[in-house]
Write a protein that holds these residues in place. Structure first.
Motif, mmCIF file in Angstrom:
data_model
loop_
_atom_site.group_PDB
_atom_site.id
_atom_site.type_symbol
_atom_site.label_atom_id
_atom_site.label_comp_id
_atom_site.label_asym_id
_atom_site.label_seq_id
_atom_site.Cartn_x
_atom_site.Cartn_y
_atom_site.Cartn_z
ATOM 1 N N GLU A 250 1.027 -1.331 -0.236
ATOM 2 C CA GLU A 250 -0.404 -0.388 0.078
ATOM 3 C C GLU A 250 0.918 1.383 0.007
ATOM 4 N N SER A 253 2.828 1.727 -3.676
ATOM 5 C CA SER A 253 1.538 2.593 -4.327
ATOM 6 C C SER A 253 0.568 3.590 -3.947
ATOM 7 N N HIS A 254 1.088 4.172 -3.198
ATOM 8 C CA HIS A 254 0.538 5.380 -1.986
ATOM 9 C C HIS A 254 -0.918 5.022 -2.174
ATOM 10 N N GLN A 255 -1.421 3.869 -1.372
ATOM 11 C CA GLN A 255 -2.412 4.018 -1.368
ATOM 12 C C GLN A 255 -3.359 4.246 -0.739
ATOM 13 N N ARG A 259 -8.354 8.913 -2.437
ATOM 14 C CA ARG A 259 -7.998 8.935 -3.810
ATOM 15 C C ARG A 259 -7.499 8.394 -4.113
ATOM 16 N N ALA A 260 -7.054 6.784 -3.033
ATOM 17 C CA ALA A 260 -7.173 5.311 -3.935
ATOM 18 C C ALA A 260 -8.362 4.710 -3.965
ATOM 19 N N SER A 263 -9.297 5.658 -7.444
ATOM 20 C CA SER A 263 -8.641 5.735 -8.754
ATOM 21 C C SER A 263 -7.976 4.429 -9.230
ATOM 22 N N ASN A 264 -9.159 3.829 -8.662
ATOM 23 C CA ASN A 264 -9.344 2.092 -8.869
ATOM 24 C C ASN A 264 -10.450 1.638 -8.673
ATOM 25 N N LEU A 267 -11.693 -0.636 -5.912
ATOM 26 C CA LEU A 267 -12.423 -0.317 -5.036
ATOM 27 C C LEU A 267 -13.030 0.730 -4.591
ATOM 28 N N HIS A 400 -6.642 -0.164 3.799
ATOM 29 C CA HIS A 400 -5.983 1.430 4.292
ATOM 30 C C HIS A 400 -8.076 2.292 3.913
ATOM 31 N N THR A 471 -8.446 -5.806 -4.485
ATOM 32 C CA THR A 471 -7.795 -4.317 -5.761
ATOM 33 C C THR A 471 -7.347 -4.661 -6.344
#
Length: 481
Positions: A250, A253-255, A259-260, A263-264, A267, A400, A471
């Motif tokens: 995590e 990958s800056h999750q 934001r995570a 961007s996914n 999720l 996260h 993920t």
């Protein structure tokens, strides 16, 4: 000893569970935490019998009755989202301690309320606590539990909720029938809630923090120390390696948080599934029965005193169903549980509607037939849906976003619950039992379609393995069975 990650499935090869002093310690920790669920249940159930004498004393109208009832529920929506986020930053344990204080303060405000406005204020405080408990306690239990028994351990919170609701129904019946002539008898019903609030506060002072939360905050040694108190030594070390592996991924990958999620798409999809599942649970109408069961039974033909006593029956079957559901959690797939539950509850809705049409008001068997069907509905709900939904929401989100995911999902759950509790008396008044339960049946059929087509399986996997599959999107392909 470290855990081995199997790339093709994401399942960790952990040492087997062993019994010992750590097993008892885990049980004690779970028991203390579930006082939050007990308070949740009592505070949502006590209004069922307290509403009538409360209305008489404070001069409430049908609408202000709905406001008093729903104020807790709407506040719970805010509490669920706020405390879910708070627990991510401040810790699961500290957040639950704060909730115990809110439970106590809200109880005092309600018991001492001289007016409608103060009463609503107290109910809002209780709602913030109830909502917070609904999002934080299951996550705390899921993060402490070994994956093999995560369903039954995290599910204890829902069992505690229905025990709390049953306790409220019994207390209401005893106090209402023994002291119903006393003005302010409803205040005594609410005052009982102060005792478990104190027990939760004192107990949580001696409970450890979630080891998974500690790892996320970089407090490795503290996490290992906690795991060693609730696992065997080799299992504690192996689980820590699993959690650290995912936490490192995590970080790299800056999750993090919203934001995570945005961007996914995987999720975002799991968040929408969580929201949909929570909303579907509420649209069965289960909490309309728990809040307004006496109203439904009076509408079916019972007198007020008889309805207060008969209302204990759904509370009893809720606990029995909860015990069965807890047994099934580690033995039956989540999807199968959801599908079975929605099929049974929707069938019960149809039968209640049919019975209310076929048996006219005044028919001596009408109230007993409807009571039987309401009991069957509550039993089906508690056995196959309630525990499973709360466990699912506590385990399906990656670490996260776990606080955010559970918080938002349960926020929407409580919002729907709030609108139902606000308008249910008006709905029954406008359409009767027949129209109300036929409407629930239509919504139940739609919820069943949603589960069949969208909800993936989560049972029998570590939280870290689930996180990897959610993920990457593998959970939607491989694990929806």
């Amino acid at each position: 000893m470290s855990a081995t990650i199997v790339p093709s499935t994401g399942i960790s090869a952990l040492p087997p569970l062993k019994s010992g002093p750590h097993t008892r310690r885990l049980g004690v920790v779970a028991l203390i935490a579930t006082f939050g669920g007990l308070l949740f249940g009592y505070d949502t159930g006590v209004i069922n019998g307290a509403l009538s004498p409360m209305s008489a004393e404070l001069g409430l109208t049908a609408f202000t009755e709905g406001v008093v009832t729903s104020s807790l529920v709407f506040a719970a929506a805010i509490g669920a989202m706020a405390c879910g986020r708070l627990s991510d930053g401040w810790g699961r344990r500290k957040t639950i301690i704060l909730l115990a204080v809110l439970f106590f303060a809200g109880t005092l405000a309600v018991v001492a309320a001289p007016s409608f406005e103060v009463l609503v204020f107290g109910r809002v405080l209780l709602g913030l606590a109830v909502g917070g408990a609904s999002s934080v306690v299951p996550v705390f239990l899921a993060e402490l539990a070994p994956y093999e028994i995560r369903g039954s351990l995290a599910g204890r919170n829902e069992l505690a909720i229905v025990v709390g609701q049953l306790a409220a129904f019994v207390v209401n019946a005893v106090i209402g029938n023994a002291f119903g002539h006393i003005e302010g008898v409803w205040r005594i019903m609410f005052a009982v809630c102060a005792l478990p609030a104190v027990a939760l506060f004192v107990g949580m002072l001696r409970v450890p923090e979630s080891p998974r939360w500690l790892v996320e905050k970089g407090r490795r040694e503290e996490a290992l120390a906690v795991l060693r108190t609730v696992r065997s030594e080799e299992r504690a070390v192996a689980e820590l390696a699993d959690v650290e592996h995912i936490a490192k991924e995590e970080l790299e990958s800056h999750q993090i948080g919203w934001r995570a999620i945005f961007s996914n798409r995987n999720l975002l999809r799991i968040l929408l599934i969580g929201i949909g599942l929570g909303v579907a649970q509420q649209l069965t109408g289960i909490n309309s029965i728990m809040y307004y069961g006496q109203t439904v039974l009076v509408e079916s033909g019972f007198d007020k005193s008889g309805a207060l006593i008969a209302n204990i029956a759904p509370g009893v079957i809720a606990v029995v169903g909860g015990l069965i559901g807890l047994y099934l959690m580690d033995r039956l797939d989540r999807r199968k549980t959801f599908i079975t539950g929605l099929t049974l509850t929707t069938t019960c809705h149809v039968l209640i509607g049919v019975a209310s049409m076929a048996l006219p008001v005044g028919n001596p068997i009408r109230p007993f037939v409807i009571l039987f069907l309401v009991v069957a509905f509550v039993g089906s709900m508690q056995t196959f849906l309630n525990i499973a939904v709360w466990v699912y929401l506590s385990e399906v989100f990656p670490l996260h976003m776990r606080g955010i995911g559970t918080g938002v999902s349960i926020f929407m759950l409580w919002v729907v619950n709030g609108f139902l509790s606000l308008y249910f008396p008006s709905l029954v008044q406008a359409t009767g039992i027949t129209g109300t339960f036929f409407l629930f049946a239509v919504v139940g059929a739609m919820a069943l379609l949603f589960v069949v087509t969208q909800v993936p399986e989560t049972r029998g996997r570590t939280l870290e393995a689930l996180e990897e599959d959610v993920t990457t999107g593998a959970i939607y392909v491989v694990n929806r069975k």
